[in-house]
Design a protein around this motif. Structure first.
Motif, PDB file in Angstrom:
ATOM      1  N   ASP A  13       2.683  -6.364 -11.313  1.00 16.56           N
ATOM      2  CA  ASP A  13       1.402  -6.718 -10.710  1.00 16.56           C
ATOM      3  C   ASP A  13       0.871  -5.758  -9.779  1.00 16.56           C
ATOM      4  O   ASP A  13       1.573  -5.398  -8.763  1.00 16.56           O
ATOM      5  N   GLU A  14      -0.018  -5.075 -10.455  1.00 18.05           N
ATOM      6  CA  GLU A  14      -0.389  -3.852  -9.708  1.00 18.05           C
ATOM      7  C   GLU A  14      -1.100  -4.027  -8.350  1.00 18.05           C
ATOM      8  O   GLU A  14      -0.800  -3.256  -7.327  1.00 18.05           O
ATOM      9  N   GLY A  15      -1.600  -5.204  -8.139  1.00 19.73           N
ATOM     10  CA  GLY A  15      -2.060  -5.567  -6.764  1.00 19.73           C
ATOM     11  C   GLY A  15      -1.136  -5.729  -6.044  1.00 19.73           C
ATOM     12  O   GLY A  15      -0.983  -5.316  -4.656  1.00 19.73           O
ATOM     13  N   HIS A  16       0.041  -6.490  -6.130  1.00 16.63           N
ATOM     14  CA  HIS A  16       1.373  -6.749  -5.507  1.00 16.63           C
ATOM     15  C   HIS A  16       1.717  -5.247  -5.003  1.00 16.63           C
ATOM     16  O   HIS A  16       2.064  -4.979  -3.819  1.00 16.63           O
ATOM     17  N   GLY A  18       0.459  -2.270  -4.730  1.00 18.34           N
ATOM     18  CA  GLY A  18      -0.650  -1.986  -3.900  1.00 18.34           C
ATOM     19  C   GLY A  18      -0.345  -2.500  -2.380  1.00 18.34           C
ATOM     20  O   GLY A  18      -0.531  -1.672  -1.571  1.00 18.34           O
ATOM     21  N   LEU A  19      -0.393  -3.732  -2.393  1.00 20.39           N
ATOM     22  CA  LEU A  19       0.019  -4.245  -1.114  1.00 20.39           C
ATOM     23  C   LEU A  19       0.994  -4.019  -0.322  1.00 20.39           C
ATOM     24  O   LEU A  19       1.178  -3.857   0.873  1.00 20.39           O
ATOM     25  N   LYS A  37       6.281  -0.401 -14.099  1.00 21.32           N
ATOM     26  CA  LYS A  37       5.555  -1.693 -14.383  1.00 21.32           C
ATOM     27  C   LYS A  37       6.558  -3.002 -15.105  1.00 21.32           C
ATOM     28  O   LYS A  37       5.848  -3.938 -15.354  1.00 21.32           O
ATOM     29  N   ASP A  66      10.955  -6.930  -8.404  1.00 13.42           N
ATOM     30  CA  ASP A  66      10.086  -8.166  -8.599  1.00 13.42           C
ATOM     31  C   ASP A  66      11.096  -9.117  -9.795  1.00 13.42           C
ATOM     32  O   ASP A  66      11.794  -8.374 -10.345  1.00 13.42           O
ATOM     33  N   MET A  69       9.018 -10.239 -14.681  1.00 15.38           N
ATOM     34  CA  MET A  69       8.453  -9.256 -15.320  1.00 15.38           C
ATOM     35  C   MET A  69       8.443  -9.345 -16.962  1.00 15.38           C
ATOM     36  O   MET A  69       9.233  -9.903 -17.172  1.00 15.38           O
TER      37      MET A  69
END
Lengths: 150, 615
Positions: A13-16, A18-19, A37, A66, A69
């Motif tokens: 998750d690109e958002g995760h 980033g955070l 990824k 993570d 995936m």
């Protein structure tokens, strides 16, 4: 933590991702950071397969992993890392939305160094990453040689 | 709801009637004993009279002799040393010994268990008399039988003797033993043993309790060797041609002379031979006490050689009246009407046991299916909660990030203009749009997941219309609906002739559309695409294969492709990660199965197995 240590982030998750990066930087972690990824990409990097970037010998790495995936999941990655005599020394921190106690226990049994559940509450998330920053500051990260296939 | 406590009901009834019969037999025996006592007292009277004088004796001697000889109770008078003083004809008939023979035989030899003689003598010594002493004896011919002794001391020919009356109670004992045996069988059948074991107990019981030469049970099941290995498959005309391939008699239990369940009779076609005709009710209550001559018995020479006399076959039927099997036996004795009703009751019990066991099997199957459903549901909830959480983390995270950005913006704008501008630009052009992009992307991701869950739930609720389907038509429709994509991608499409199957047309259209869509989606752009659809029949299933020469799936991911929301390559293609989950689910509901074979870089083959159309 020595600033030469490279942080590997395996997170679909690109958002995760980033955070995690924003908060690590806020926590004062300035190390080099590489994104992957899915489980296959990180395995290819670690085991030096495929056409992408590969792990360099003599460097120190820490892996933020993570669980859920595509292709190869985090548990399988953890298993393979811990089964390799060289890679097993590398600290692996599970960062996942799963807080199923069985899953947590399983990861600890496999030998993960730390387990962070991504809370939906951002305050907690920030806090968790800050904790991670602290963890990264005290953890001893060995350099990995393992140059059996130079 | 059926359970195992039901089937012994018939046995219970049987036991009740048998107990009543036994009571009647006992009454008859009582009367017999009364008559015997009367006869005894006359004998005593006569012996006393004999003391009064030879004259009187001579007069009564004829009377006495006549009575003594004609009474049906065996009577013997002997000294304690074992010298036989007198015996009557009934005694000779019961024991097989003439006066001379009995006088010279070692008396321990007439007992099956020689110690019974000591037990008898000790009782006489202790009590002076014996009443209804039941004992297992040996007839002079060697045949064992049961007798009841009553003895009392008597003076005879000036000697002290013991007068013993003897009754043959073999029939009564046998009836008692049968009732005991049947009660025991009833108890045993209540256990939780396998159907095979319980059927074996029944055939064992028919041999042991009723003395059959051999007994067997066949169950009605789907034919399994019709094409290969069934001995009757070779028969093409005449009365033994197999007519019902879904109804074949399978030998499940065999007791007595033959205990094997393989060999020539392991499968009997419904309606053929005497077993099949009994099953088909073409022979009602088939019983013959003349197996060496009865035209319905196949091999007279064989029956003669084994000394067989009778055959009985009973149809086992379900509560609904459908034939579920046959119980049959050969015996060296003729079967009485009584025994026939006993066998019918045992056959009814066998039918109850079979039905009970089938219900249990069905329950176990349903339980297993339920367990599988539960596991699937658990997985769906687990995955869905994880996958729904991911976008939530982003929404909350990036909205807080926006708040930080606003904070930064406010702080920056408070600074001198020249210094603030680049920082403001970075916030406005990079950080804030990125946060917004993640928030909106996550919201739409959640929407996709929720619609997917609804779609999955709907696919599990759709009402199924099961019927036999011409898969050639169905597949042609599926291929037609992809005509545009097939033409655009220059795909070579090959559809072979397909066998029919049983299923729901709408659902199967969705299954094969999904598989074909996948096959088209994952073709290798580096070579001309070829998609082949073929089918064949494998036992009770029609198996359809959809083969493509696309990019294939690595062995490591093969088991994951049916997982809910799992997408191997989210960047490469659109999709909600539900297609194959729904496909698998539909096929499961249609009692079919799906499996996949693939080689990375060469192509993928999906095999869908569905129930065949019953012939």
């Amino acid at each position: 933590m020595h600033k030469d240590v490279v942080i590997l982030v395996a997170e679909d998750d690109e958002g995760h991702a980033g955070l995690i990066k924003r908060n690590l930087s806020r926590a004062g972690v300035v190390n080099e950071l590489l994104d992957f990824k899915n489980g296959q990409e990180i395995l290819d990097f670690l085991f030096r397969r495929g056409d992408g970037p590969v792990r360099q010998s003599g460097k120190a790495y820490i892996l933020l992993l993570d669980i859920r995936m595509p292709k190869v999941d985090g548990i399988q990655v953890l298993e393979q890392v811990k089964a390799d005599p060289e890679l097993r020394k590398m600290p692996v921190v599970m960062i996942t939305t799963t807080d199923d106690p069985r899953e947590v226990q399983h990861c600890h049994a496999l030998g993960c160094s730390n387990y962070i559940a991504k809370p939906i509450d951002y305050e907690k998330f920030v806090n968790a990453i800050r904790q991670l920053g602290l963890f990264l500051a005290v953890v001893q990260v060995p350099t990995i040689n393992g140059d059996r296939n130079p | 709801m059926h359970d195992n406590s039901h089937h012994p009901k018939k046995m219970e009834d049987l036991l009740k009637t048998r107990t009543e019969e036994l009571a009647a037999a006992n009454l008859r025996l009582q009367q017999e004993i009364e008559r015997r006592k009367e006869a005894e007292s006359r004998v005593f009277q006569l012996t006393t009279e004999s003391k009064r004088g030879k004259q009187a004796l001579r007069e009564s001697e004829k009377k006495y002799q006549k009575l003594f000889e004609n009474v049906v109770v065996g009577i013997v008078i002997a000294t304690s040393a074992g010298n036989v003083l007198a015996m009557n004809r009934a005694f000779e008939e019961i024991t097989g010994y003439s006066f001379e023979a009995f006088s010279s035989v070692n008396l321990t030899h007439i007992y099956v268990n020689p110690e019974d003689r000591n037990r008898f003598l000790q009782t006489v010594q202790r009590l002076g008399r014996v009443e209804n002493f039941e004992v297992h004896l040996l007839h002079r011919s060697g045949r064992p039988y049961w007798a009841s002794f009553s003895s009392r001391p008597v003076r005879y020919d000036n000697q002290d003797g013991l007068l013993t009356t003897v009754l043959d109670i073999t029939k009564r004992r046998r009836a008692e033993e049968r009732i005991e045996g049947l009660s025991r069988l009833k108890e045993e059948l209540l256990g939780s043993e396998s159907l095979e074991k319980r059927m074996k107990r029944i055939t064992d019981g028919v041999v042991e309790i009723l003395g059959a030469d051999f007994a067997r049970i066949w169950l009605t099941q789907q034919g399994d060797r019709c094409d290969t290995g069934c001995l009757h498959a070779e028969v093409f005309e005449g009365p033994h041609v197999c007519r019902f391939r879904d109804r074949c008699l399978h030998l499940i239990s065999s007791s007595g002379r033959y205990t094997h369940t393989d060999g020539a009779h392991q499968r009997v076609p419904f309606g053929c031979y005497k077993i099949g005709r009994v099953a088909a009710a073409e022979e009602r209550g088939f019983l013959t006490n003349d197996v060496t001559r009865d035209p319905r018995v196949h091999n007279h020479a064989w029956a003669r050689q084994l000394g067989l006399k009778s055959f009985a076959g009973y149809r086992l039927i379900s509560h609904e009246g459908t034939p579920i099997g046959v119980l049959a036996l050969f015996s060296q004795q003729a079967l009485s009407q009584n025994e026939e009703s006993l066998l019918q009751a045992i056959a009814n019990t066998a039918a109850e046991v079979i039905q009970g066991s089938r219900i249990m099997e069905e329950m176990a199957r349903l339980n297993k299916a339920l367990e599988a459903k539960n596991t699937e549901l658990e997985q769906v909830v687990y995955v869905a909660s994880h996958d729904l959480r991911s976008p939530l983390v982003n929404i909350d995270g990036y909205s807080r990030e926006l708040a930080y950005d606003l904070e930064d913006l406010r702080r920056t704008l408070a600074e001198p203009e020249g210094k603030a501008l680049p920082a403001v630009a970075s916030l406005l052009e990079k950080d804030i749009p990125e946060s917004l992009r993640f928030i909106r992307g996550s919201a739409s991701k959640m929407d996709t997941l929720l619609s997917g869950l609804l779609r999955l739930s709907r696919s599990g609720r759709a009402v199924l219309t099961m019927k036999s389907l011409d898969m050639n038509d169905l597949m042609a429709n599926v291929v037609d609906s992809f005509e545009y994509q097939i033409r655009e991608a220059h795909v070579q499409m090959e559809v072979a002739k397909l066998p029919p199957c049983r299923g729901d047309g709408v659902q199967l259209n969705q299954v094969f559309s999904n598989l074909l869509s996948n096959a088209l989606k994952y073709l290798d752009p580096g070579r001309p695409g070829v998609i082949q659809i073929s089918g064949r029949t494998e036992g009770k299933h029609s198996v359809y294969c959809m083969a493509d020469n696309g990019i294939g799936i690595s062995e490591n991911y093969l088991e994951k492709i049916f997982e809910i929301f799992h997408r191997l390559d989210p960047d490469r293609c659109e999709g909600d990660g539900l297609g194959l989950t729904i496909v698998k689910r539909i096929i499961g509901r249609l009692d079919g199965s799906i499996r996949v074979e693939s080689e990375e870089g060469y192509g993928t083959r999906f095999y869908v197995a569905l129930p065949t159309v019953p012939a």
